[in-house]
Design a protein around this motif. Structure first.
Motif, PDB file in Angstrom:
ATOM      1  N   GLY A  56       9.125   3.905   3.068  1.00 51.79           N
ATOM      2  CA  GLY A  56       7.944   4.502   2.434  1.00 51.79           C
ATOM      3  C   GLY A  56       8.325   5.209   1.145  1.00 51.79           C
TER       4      GLY A  56
ATOM      5  N   LEU B 257       4.338   8.258   9.700  1.00 49.50           N
ATOM      6  CA  LEU B 257       3.109   8.164  10.483  1.00 49.50           C
ATOM      7  C   LEU B 257       2.884   6.744  10.996  1.00 49.50           C
ATOM      8  CD1 LEU B 257       0.336  10.224   8.659  1.00 49.50           C
ATOM      9  CD2 LEU B 257       1.132  10.465  11.008  1.00 49.50           C
ATOM     10  N   VAL B 258       3.084   5.776  10.111  1.00 53.30           N
ATOM     11  CA  VAL B 258       2.860   4.384  10.504  1.00 53.30           C
ATOM     12  C   VAL B 258       3.764   4.015  11.676  1.00 53.30           C
ATOM     13  CG1 VAL B 258       3.159   1.997   9.760  1.00 53.30           C
ATOM     14  CG2 VAL B 258       2.030   3.629   8.263  1.00 53.30           C
TER      15      VAL B 258
ATOM     16  N   THR C  81       5.306  11.937  -0.118  1.00 50.47           N
ATOM     17  CA  THR C  81       4.060  11.385   0.416  1.00 50.47           C
ATOM     18  C   THR C  81       4.313  10.024   1.046  1.00 50.47           C
ATOM     19  OG1 THR C  81       3.043  12.404  -1.510  1.00 50.47           O
ATOM     20  CG2 THR C  81       1.648  10.986  -0.159  1.00 50.47           C
ATOM     21  N   GLY C  82       5.053   9.168   0.320  1.00 50.87           N
ATOM     22  CA  GLY C  82       5.351   7.838   0.854  1.00 50.87           C
ATOM     23  C   GLY C  82       6.144   7.924   2.143  1.00 50.87           C
TER      24      GLY C  82
ATOM     25  N   LEU D  28       3.911   8.917   4.967  1.00 51.62           N
ATOM     26  CA  LEU D  28       3.083   7.778   5.377  1.00 51.62           C
ATOM     27  C   LEU D  28       3.894   6.820   6.250  1.00 51.62           C
ATOM     28  CD1 LEU D  28       0.393   6.258   5.048  1.00 51.62           C
ATOM     29  CD2 LEU D  28       1.400   5.101   3.101  1.00 51.62           C
TER      30      LEU D  28
ATOM     31  N   GLU E 246       0.823  -1.204   0.000  1.00 57.51           N
ATOM     32  CA  GLU E 246       0.000   0.000   0.000  1.00 57.51           C
ATOM     33  C   GLU E 246       0.860   1.258   0.000  1.00 57.51           C
ATOM     34  OE1 GLU E 246      -1.050  -2.925   1.251  1.00 57.51           O
ATOM     35  OE2 GLU E 246      -2.422  -2.837  -0.449  1.00 57.51           O
ATOM     36  N   PHE E 247       2.087   1.164   0.515  1.00 54.01           N
ATOM     37  CA  PHE E 247       3.020   2.284   0.341  1.00 54.01           C
ATOM     38  C   PHE E 247       3.240   2.511  -1.159  1.00 54.01           C
ATOM     39  CE2 PHE E 247       5.572   1.843   4.588  1.00 54.01           C
ATOM     40  CZ  PHE E 247       4.393   1.971   5.278  1.00 54.01           C
TER      41      PHE E 247
ATOM     42  N   ILE F  76       0.037   3.994  -2.713  1.00 51.02           N
ATOM     43  CA  ILE F  76      -0.104   5.414  -2.386  1.00 51.02           C
ATOM     44  C   ILE F  76       0.885   6.232  -3.217  1.00 51.02           C
ATOM     45  CG2 ILE F  76       0.256   7.113  -0.542  1.00 51.02           C
ATOM     46  CD1 ILE F  76      -2.251   5.655  -0.033  1.00 51.02           C
TER      47      ILE F  76
ATOM     48  N   LEU G 227      -6.037   1.244   3.883  1.00 54.16           N
ATOM     49  CA  LEU G 227      -5.560   2.144   2.839  1.00 54.16           C
ATOM     50  C   LEU G 227      -6.196   1.808   1.497  1.00 54.16           C
ATOM     51  CD1 LEU G 227      -1.796   2.459   3.799  1.00 54.16           C
ATOM     52  CD2 LEU G 227      -3.560   4.191   3.969  1.00 54.16           C
TER      53      LEU G 227
ATOM     54  N   ALA H 284       7.079   4.089  -2.534  1.00 51.43           N
ATOM     55  CA  ALA H 284       6.272   5.074  -3.250  1.00 51.43           C
ATOM     56  C   ALA H 284       6.917   5.413  -4.585  1.00 51.43           C
ATOM     57  CB  ALA H 284       6.118   6.333  -2.402  1.00 51.43           C
TER      58      ALA H 284
END
Lengths: 324, 296
Positions: B203, B77-78, B70-71, B74, B40-41, B44, B112, B207
């Motif tokens: 990430g 955050l994770v 962005t990756g 994410l 999902e990374f 995204i 996600l 990404a």
């Protein structure tokens, strides 16, 4: 640890298990009254499917909650069970009286083999291998067009037309599974499983045949999933590889984690709650999976014992007994 | 000369797989858990690239680093929100980290996918290309400009990452934490910050793989599933936590797959890697290049 302490801890566990079992029986008794109030075939169908999920959740919980083996293949075994019955009917015109038991046996054997394969693996490796197994099974069934008709799926004969009949059939199977699991968990086997879950090396050093009990759990869990899938196939009269999607496994995990892992009532509560909510959420657009996957993360992060753990924990502290 | 064509294209796909797999291997290295949301990374990343380029009208060359950011965000955050209980020593899961990680990252992956499905829509997008060319051939090898540039960028990124980990101070800190978390923190390394960094890098790499491939694969919400499964195969094949092994295994898998698809069966090409995974776990669980005696 003295023998008295071991016995005390064991008694605590048995008491908790008994309370858990009684609560789940109460829940099933309430469920058996449902057809009095739910009369439309559509709503009854939803209840039937939630009991199907309750069976899968109990099956997965036996592996993940009671023996600590985080398989990612429960939905795949439901698919395999459904396909066993469907293929026997499609190729050999075998009656369901043979097809349904055959699904149980084939899934038990496959589960036992898979259990053997992942025996040496722990944690993420076990999850990865079962995930691969699940995806291979789905890809193979989806691509063997001549044998399984691929993504078109197969038609299955139904056991009987009556929805109420199906409801009670599913409920009866759920009751039988529950009683069986309770008896197993109360016996030596259950204690051995818990010992293996908590400390496999320690269990082995005390003379528990870890290999045999781990594979036994795999076979039983997969047999439950296979039976659920086979019955679901005869109910919906169509089986397709979609039964084995990873999304379905995600749903099952969501049910067990939200309801309460490692208990008997938790998975059933979780399955009913998640599936009924998901039907209700359908009116708000397709946000069910968003809600449940967020809920799984939150529960795993902050409330590991799940809803049932929360409820029974309250009860326990009121009753004044010590926390385990 | 079909074989040469297959070899080159397999190697190119191996480079993309490697971008995904190094991140997964690094996360396994520092935390000893598998990130089931790794695909999902990637997803995204490719969505960020496509949406930034198409909706905001930003040129693709700029959208690429923005997708990486962005990756990275994410990943940060994770780690900050979900991975802390794994090593911060609190929470009732501390005795069963693996299980916690499986449940949480599997849940995150579903979350996600379904969020993107709901917010952006279930239809695949056609990503803008970095360079407009028609297909051309060098000798027997069929290529197109996008694929060649994406492969070049991936190669540069992989070499850059390898140098970063081998040579730089931060890279060495990552190595130290992966070898011995407690020892590293006793030596004055901020293990928490290092873990954050690993997630950000993972990430970003995943990404970027998604963004580079966006014009070739037309991303939909579930696009991450198979690349993720392939990176599991790669990290297991190369040895969990071994970055060099991962890179080599990625190239090997890319080549094997492209031959398998043509000479054995196209329909089962995605199952091939999975069979390989089960086989490796059974026969040589430490991987081709993994350290011996690792606890499984």
């Amino acid at each position: 640890m003295s023998a008295a302490m071991v016995n005390a801890a064991g008694n605590l566990w048995v008491n908790r298990l008994r309370r858990d079992f009684r609560a789940s029986l109460l829940l099933l008794a309430l469920l058996s009254l449902a057809p009095l109030f739910v009369t439309t075939p559509y709503s009854l169908g939803i209840l039937i499917i939630s009991i199907y999920f309750a069976l899968l959740a109990l099956g997965w919980n036996l592996l993940a909650g009671f023996t600590g083996q985080f398989s990612l293949a429960p939905a795949a075994f439901a698919m395999l069970g459904a396909y066993t019955t469907a293929l026997l009917d499609y190729h050999l015109q075998a009656p369901l009286a043979i097809g349904i038991p055959a699904a149980i046996v084939s899934c038990a054997v496959l589960g036992w083999l898979l259990g053997k394969v992942v025996l040496r693996l722990k944690g993420p490796y076990l999850s990865l291998t079962t995930l691969s197994f699940a995806e291979i099974a789905r890809v193979v069934i989806g691509n063997s067009i001549e044998f399984t008709r691929g993504d078109q799926g197969l038609n299955v004969p139904t056991l009987f037309e009556s929805r109420v009949g199906y409801y009670y059939l599913f409920l009866g199977v759920l009751l039988a599974t529950l009683v069986g699991l309770y008896l197993l968990m109360k016996s030596r086997t259950g204690r051995f499983w818990l010992a293996i879950r908590d400390d496999a090396t320690g269990a082995e050093s005390r003379g528990i045949a870890v290999v045999r009990y781990k594979t036994l759990a795999f076979a039983l869990s997969c047999a439950i999933c296979g039976l659920a899938g086979s019955l679901y196939g005869t109910f919906s009269q169509l089986v397709s590889p979609e039964l084995g999607l990873l999304m379905q496994t995600g749903l099952i995990i969501a049910m067990v984690v939200i309801g309460g892992m490692g208990t008997l009532t938790g998975p059933i509560v979780g399955a009913l709650l998640v599936y009924l909510t998901s039907e209700w959420l359908r009116d708000f657009g397709n946000i069910q999976m968003i809600v449940f996957s967020a809920a799984v993360i939150l529960f795993a992060r902050f409330l590991r014992t799940g809803l049932w753990g929360l409820a029974s924990g309250r009860y326990r502290s009121k009753a004044g007994s010590a926390k385990p | 000369m079909l074989a040469l064509d297959l070899l080159v294209n397999g190697l190119i796909f191996g480079l993309f797989y490697a971008l995904m797999a190094v991140g997964l291997a690094m996360i396994f290295g520092v935390l000893k858990v598998v990130n089931f949301a790794h695909g999902e990374f990637y997803m995204i990343g490719s969505y960020a690239y496509v949406l930034i380029a198409l909706k905001l009208g930003i040129p693709p060359w700029l959208a690429l680093p923005l997708a990486a950011l962005t990756g990275g965000a994410l990943g940060w955050l994770v780690e900050r929100l979900l991975m802390r209980p794994l090593y911060a020593g609190h929470g009732s899961w501390s005795s069963s980290k693996d299980e916690y990680a499986v449940v949480v990252t599997f849940g995150l992956s579903l979350l996600l996918v379904n969020l993107v499905d709901k917010i952006v829509g279930p239809y695949p997008f056609r990503g803008p290309v970095l360079i407009e060319t028609s297909r051309f051939s060098i000798g027997p090898v069929m290529l197109n400009g996008q694929k060649l540039i994406a492969a070049g960028v991936s190669l540069c990124l992989l070499i850059g990452l390898a140098l970063f980990i081998k040579r730089s101070l931060w890279g060495r800190q990552i190595q130290a934490v992966a070898q011995n978390r407690l020892g590293a923190s006793l030596a004055g390394i901020d293990a928490t910050r290092t873990t954050s960094m690993v997630f950000v890098i993972s990430g970003m790499m995943a990404a970027l793989a998604g963004a580079l491939l966006a014009p070739l694969i037309n991303p939909g919400p579930d696009v991450g599933a198979f690349p993720a499964i392939k990176s599991y195969v790669i990290v297991v094949l190369g040895g969990m936590g071994s970055i060099w092994g991962g890179m080599a295994a990625a190239l090997i898998l890319g080549v094997c797959e492209s031959f398998f698809a043509v000479y054995v069966s196209y329909a089962y090409r995605d199952a091939f890697g999975l069979m390989l995974l089960i086989l490796v776990l059974l026969v040589r669980p430490q991987g081709m290049f993994g350290e011996k005696g690792r606890e499984l």
